[in-house]
Design an enzyme around this catalytic site. Structure first.
Site, PDB file in Angstrom:
ATOM      1  N   ASP A  72      26.103 120.445  33.482  1.00 26.03           N
ATOM      2  CA  ASP A  72      24.929 119.711  33.022  1.00 26.03           C
ATOM      3  C   ASP A  72      24.670 118.504  33.904  1.00 26.03           C
ATOM      4  OD1 ASP A  72      24.305 121.343  30.944  1.00 26.03           O
ATOM      5  OD2 ASP A  72      25.110 120.070  29.376  1.00 26.03           O
ATOM      6  N   LYS A  94      19.039 119.790  32.674  1.00 25.45           N
ATOM      7  CA  LYS A  94      17.817 119.747  31.867  1.00 25.45           C
ATOM      8  C   LYS A  94      17.291 118.316  31.959  1.00 25.45           C
ATOM      9  CE  LYS A  94      18.593 123.375  28.406  1.00 25.45           C
ATOM     10  NZ  LYS A  94      19.715 124.049  29.040  1.00 25.45           N
ATOM     11  N   MET A 209      18.524 110.255  22.991  1.00 32.61           N
ATOM     12  CA  MET A 209      17.274 110.820  23.524  1.00 32.61           C
ATOM     13  C   MET A 209      16.052 110.180  22.869  1.00 32.61           C
ATOM     14  SD  MET A 209      18.428 114.848  23.611  1.00 32.61           S
ATOM     15  CE  MET A 209      19.126 114.817  21.945  1.00 32.61           C
TER      16      MET A 209
END
Length: 278
Positions: A72, A94, A209
């Protein structure tokens, strides 16, 4: 056994250093005596919040035996630099509002490489089961008959505030903390969060986030009853050399975050404990 010409303290220190290096995977050992290393299998490893020293001993050991590493964006990059040149490293980043490897594609890579008889390490940031889609990857492997070893990691939701001097709980102050994903707005039809209940609780809220939508989250919490002067701690790129911290209140946090140019990845802690360490 380690001999040091009769210097027993020195031999003991060297023996301990060798043992630690074997445990960490710095010195290679036979795969057959390394639990979790399965050719044709996958290890789902939580890499921790960013500092490479915060990965678990088991995670680092398995990483040292990998044939393939699917990493990641938030996985500790220093750990990848330690890999042998013959290890295949696949970028599964991502990036918010940027390039992104689809989850189905990640699942397929894990299964395909494992079916080739390789030992695959899926290296994720934080803990693989905290907003990291780790269980989706386990399901994909299970459906394909691929064995999976799970290695938990230090989640940024707890580790980052701790290293910034803020505990998410504290006796006689807070008996609860909630970790909330901020990837969708409060009014979004896909949101599963009861924001009114969060606003009513007295404990700590840790938002992940959430930088892009902090105005919405601050507003809904205040409308739900959270006092405007509730302390807020924001930590960008926590545990790394690029770490930045910002202290604010629920009333001015959105404006301060924009003014200071805070960008993801960042942890936002809301509650009385956020005033600690100031």
């Amino acid at each position: 056994g380690v001999l040091a010409g009769g210097e027993h303290r020195r031999s003991a220190a060297i023996r301990s250093a060798i043992h630690e290096a074997l445990q960490q995977g710095v010195i290679a050992r036979d795969d057959s005596v390394t639990p979790g290393v399965v050719r044709g299998g996958v290890a789902l490893v939580g890499g921790g919040p960013g500092d490479p020293e915060l990965v678990t001993v088991r995670g680092r050991r398995l990483l040292a035996h990998a044939d393939v590493v699917v990493a990641d964006r938030l996985a500790p990059q220093e750990l990848l630099a330690e890999l042998s040149p013959d290890v295949e490293v696949i970028d599964a980043a991502k990036i918010p509002y940027g390039r992104s490897m689809a989850q189905d594609a990640i699942n397929s890579v894990l299964v395909d490489r494992a079916k080739e008889g390789k030992f695959v390490v899926r290296l994720k940031g934080g803990d693989p089961f905290v907003f990291a889609r780790g269980y989706e990857e386990i399901i994909a492997c299970a459906e394909a008959g691929i064995p999976v070893t799970v290695v938990p990691g230090v989640t940024s939701a707890i580790g980052v505030p701790a290293l910034a001097g803020v505990p998410v709980t504290h006796r006689a102050m807070t008996h609860e903390f909630v970790v909330v994903s901020g990837h969708v707005a409060p009014e979004h039809p896909e949101s599963l969060v009861n924001w009114d209940a969060l606003a009513a609780m007295r404990g700590t809220i840790v938002l992940l986030m959430a930088v892009e939508r902090i105005e919405l989250f601050a507003r809904v919490l205040r409308e739900g009853g959270r006092p405007a002067d509730t302390p807020v701690l924001v930590v960008q790129q926590g545990t790394t050399s690029a770490e930045r911290t910002l202290r604010a209140t629920l009333a001015d946090a959105p404006e301060r975050i924009r003014a200071e140019g805070i960008r993801p990845p960042a942890i936002i802690v809301i509650g009385a404990v956020a005033a600690f360490g100031a």
